[in-house]
Design an enzyme around this catalytic site. Structure first.
Site, PDB file in Angstrom:
ATOM      1  CD  GLU A 109      -2.971  -1.220   2.186  1.00 47.86           C
ATOM      2  OE1 GLU A 109      -4.127  -1.548   1.898  1.00 47.86           O
ATOM      3  OE2 GLU A 109      -2.610  -0.972   3.338  1.00 47.86           O
ATOM      4  CB  CYS A 138       2.839   7.364   3.364  1.00 49.53           C
ATOM      5  SG  CYS A 138       3.277   6.159   4.605  1.00 49.53           S
ATOM      6  CB  CYS A 158       7.310  -5.246   8.634  1.00 47.74           C
ATOM      7  SG  CYS A 158       8.719  -4.532   9.525  1.00 47.74           S
ATOM      8  CB  CYS A 162       6.099  -2.908  16.109  1.00 45.78           C
ATOM      9  SG  CYS A 162       7.760  -2.427  15.630  1.00 45.78           S
ATOM     10  CB  CYS A 218       2.876  -2.216  13.473  1.00 45.52           C
ATOM     11  SG  CYS A 218       3.047  -1.998  11.695  1.00 45.52           S
ATOM     12  CB  CYS A 242       0.527   5.843  11.471  1.00 39.41           C
ATOM     13  SG  CYS A 242       1.091   7.403  10.961  1.00 39.41           S
TER      14      CYS A 242
HETATM   15  N1  SAH Z   1       9.100   0.478   9.823  1.00 39.70           N
HETATM   16  C1  SAH Z   1       9.293   1.859   9.966  1.00 39.70           C
HETATM   17  C2  SAH Z   1       8.408   2.696   9.082  1.00 39.70           C
HETATM   18  C3  SAH Z   1       6.985   2.249   8.905  1.00 39.70           C
HETATM   19  S1  SAH Z   1       5.904   2.432  10.253  1.00 39.70           S
HETATM   20  C4  SAH Z   1       9.119   2.274  11.421  1.00 39.70           C
HETATM   21  O1  SAH Z   1       8.639   1.487  12.208  1.00 39.70           O
HETATM   22  O2  SAH Z   1       9.497   3.386  11.727  1.00 39.70           O
HETATM   23  C5  SAH Z   1       5.607   4.192  10.328  1.00 39.70           C
HETATM   24  C6  SAH Z   1       5.216   4.697  11.707  1.00 39.70           C
HETATM   25  O3  SAH Z   1       3.899   4.255  12.061  1.00 39.70           O
HETATM   26  C7  SAH Z   1       6.131   4.199  12.795  1.00 39.70           C
HETATM   27  O4  SAH Z   1       6.477   5.215  13.676  1.00 39.70           O
HETATM   28  C8  SAH Z   1       5.279   3.176  13.467  1.00 39.70           C
HETATM   29  O5  SAH Z   1       5.714   2.937  14.751  1.00 39.70           O
HETATM   30  C9  SAH Z   1       3.913   3.811  13.406  1.00 39.70           C
HETATM   31  N2  SAH Z   1       2.830   2.860  13.651  1.00 39.70           N
HETATM   32  C10 SAH Z   1       2.828   1.541  13.414  1.00 39.70           C
HETATM   33  N3  SAH Z   1       1.646   0.998  13.775  1.00 39.70           N
HETATM   34  C11 SAH Z   1       0.889   2.010  14.247  1.00 39.70           C
HETATM   35  C12 SAH Z   1      -0.450   2.087  14.721  1.00 39.70           C
HETATM   36  N4  SAH Z   1      -1.239   1.015  14.775  1.00 39.70           N
HETATM   37  N5  SAH Z   1      -0.922   3.288  15.117  1.00 39.70           N
HETATM   38  C13 SAH Z   1      -0.130   4.387  15.016  1.00 39.70           C
HETATM   39  N6  SAH Z   1       1.124   4.373  14.555  1.00 39.70           N
HETATM   40  C14 SAH Z   1       1.642   3.196  14.172  1.00 39.70           C
HETATM   41 FE1  SF4 Z   2       7.679  -2.966  10.838  1.00 36.59          FE
HETATM   42 FE2  SF4 Z   2       5.388  -1.892  11.619  1.00 36.59          FE
HETATM   43 FE3  SF4 Z   2       7.406  -2.110  13.342  1.00 36.59          FE
HETATM   44 FE4  SF4 Z   2       7.566  -0.340  11.343  1.00 36.59          FE
HETATM   45  S1  SF4 Z   2       6.102  -0.314  13.039  1.00 36.59           S
HETATM   46  S2  SF4 Z   2       9.161  -1.773  12.013  1.00 36.59           S
HETATM   47  S3  SF4 Z   2       6.450  -1.453   9.741  1.00 36.59           S
HETATM   48  S4  SF4 Z   2       6.309  -3.821  12.380  1.00 36.59           S
END
Ligand code: SAH
Ligand code: SF4
Length: 396
Positions: free
Chosen positions: A90, A103, A110, A114, A117, A347
């Protein structure tokens, strides 16, 4: 057939040489592709005829097939691109009065996983190629230029954030030529300050990026201490906070801005207490002594829920109180506006469709449940040996 979207300008020069053409012709060709959005070599009228003929037989400009496009009430657009093999990624366009931000995704899924996420929850399938990363920008820029009726030379995309699906610094080899194409004056001509790489903290690659192509850097911190960050961002076990902040300080020496953005996803009862705000403030102010602290801005992101996360968004009051502690401590702190959440484009909501080849989500969810404890007094189970309480996916 070679996809010309995979090359930065130097790479395109090498390719021209392989075809028996002069290197400098690559600049003209690059401009046709990335400034004019042309896909047909025959239409590139000022290119030498010999080159046009050779290109017709050996190269394509292969954009990604669009599986769907959704437009949110606030004008945010989300594209789902089919990248083959059962994977789709996406890309999100966020229009604002004075800018257009794209974006971009760097991986199908990934592997960092996390806890909050949705991409991480899907697991990991594969790295995107440079062509697939650049194709997202190519598609958005030229689709929007046509749609908005922009004149030649006017840009639809003014800012790029590598904040879509995936961890860009775990796909460094493909990321680097993509960034160079974005920055190239003969390409998209974006300034280093307007291209942001966001990372969960791949320390050695932060150092590489500083040396190879320093653009704006955002680091996803999400916790003020290692015990909690270990659980929220599993990569922290490999690169703990002190090492991460040290890499950030090193990055500042060549960064286009004099601060690093720290992202902090606000999770109700997990990382959003006033005590945790105070701990974060102490961390970035360097109360730990010399060689600590960081020149930063903090961006609080209200958690965007997705099914199965088992987590909740912090209340606006909680977010304001957290922000106030940081602001009163002298740290510039903003709260990210949620955009496009009616089409799951906010995000952390980007899931695409990923064939999880590693089954990472399944394995790690079973192995490492996330503790969610409300209020103060959270125990560190690593140190006390106490069992982790309340696995994420059994609370909701
Ligand atoms: N992998 C990279 C970039 C993609 S995620 C990273 O983690 O930085 C982009 C941003 O969205 C990151 O700061 C991530 O922590 C945040 N993010 C991920 N899941 C989220 C969620 N469910 N709600 C709000 N922010 C989120
Ligand atoms: Fe991967 Fe999502 Fe963590 Fe970014 S926030 S490193 S996309 S798992």
């Amino acid at each position: 057939m070679v996809n010309l979207l995979q090359f930065d300008r130097a790479g395109l020069g090498d390719f021209c040489e392989q075809l028996g053409e002069k290197r400098f012709r690559a600049t003209q060709l690059f401009r046709w592709i990335h400034q004019r959005g042309e896909r047909d070599p025959a239409a590139m009228t000022d290119l030498a005829k010999s080159l046009r003929e050779k290109l017709a037989g050996s190269a394509v400009i292969d954009a990604l097939p669009v599986a769907s496009e959704q437009v949110a009430a606030d004008g945010t657009i989300k594209w789902l691109f089919d990248v083959g093999g059962g994977d789709a990624i996406e890309t999100v366009f966020i229009p604002e009065a004075d800018r257009g931000t794209l974006c971009i995704s760097s991986q199908a899924g990934c592997a960092v996983n996390c806890r909050f996420c949705s991409t991480g929850h899907q697991g990991f399938s594969r790295n995107l190629t440079t062509a697939e990363i650049v194709a997202q920008l190519w598609h958005a820029e030229f689709t929007l230029r046509r749609r908005l009726g922009l004149a030649e030379g006017e840009r639809a995309i003014t800012n790029v954030v590598m904040m879509g699906m995936g961890e860009p610094l775990q796909n460094y080899a493909a990321l680097l030529p993509s960034l160079r194409t974005m920055l190239d004056d003969h390409g998209y001509g974006l300034s280093r300050r307007r291209v942001t790489v966001s990372t969960s903290g791949v320390v050695p690659m932060i150092e590489r990026l500083r040396d190879d192509c320093p653009v704006a850097l955002a680091v996803s911190l999400h916790a003020p201490d290692d015990a909690l960050r270990d659980e929220l961002v599993p990569l922290n076990r490999k690169y703990p906070i002190a090492e991460l902040l040290s890499a950030c300080r090193g990055y500042l020496a060549r960064a286009p801005r004099d601060f690093i953005t720290l992202e902090y996803c606000m999770l109700d009862g997990v990382n959003d207490s006033p005590a945790q705000a105070a701990a974060l403030l102490a961390l970035v102010r360097g109360d730990g002594g010399a060689d600590s602290g960081l020149a930063c801005k903090i961006n609080l992101i209200p958690f965007n829920p997705f099914p199965e996360s088992g987590l909740r968004r912090s209340s606006p009051e909680r977010v304001s109180a957290f922000a106030a502690v940081l602001q009163e401590g002298g740290i510039v702190t903003t709260v990210r506006k949620t955009r496009g959440d009616d089409i799951a484009a906010a995000c952390g909501q980007l899931a695409g469709e990923v064939r999880d080849r590693t089954r990472v989500a399944e394995r790690t969810v079973r192995a490492v449940p996330v503790r969610i404890e409300r209020g103060p007094g959270r125990r560190d189970s690593r140190r006390t040996g106490a069992p982790a309480a309340a696995p994420t996916r059994s609370t909701s």
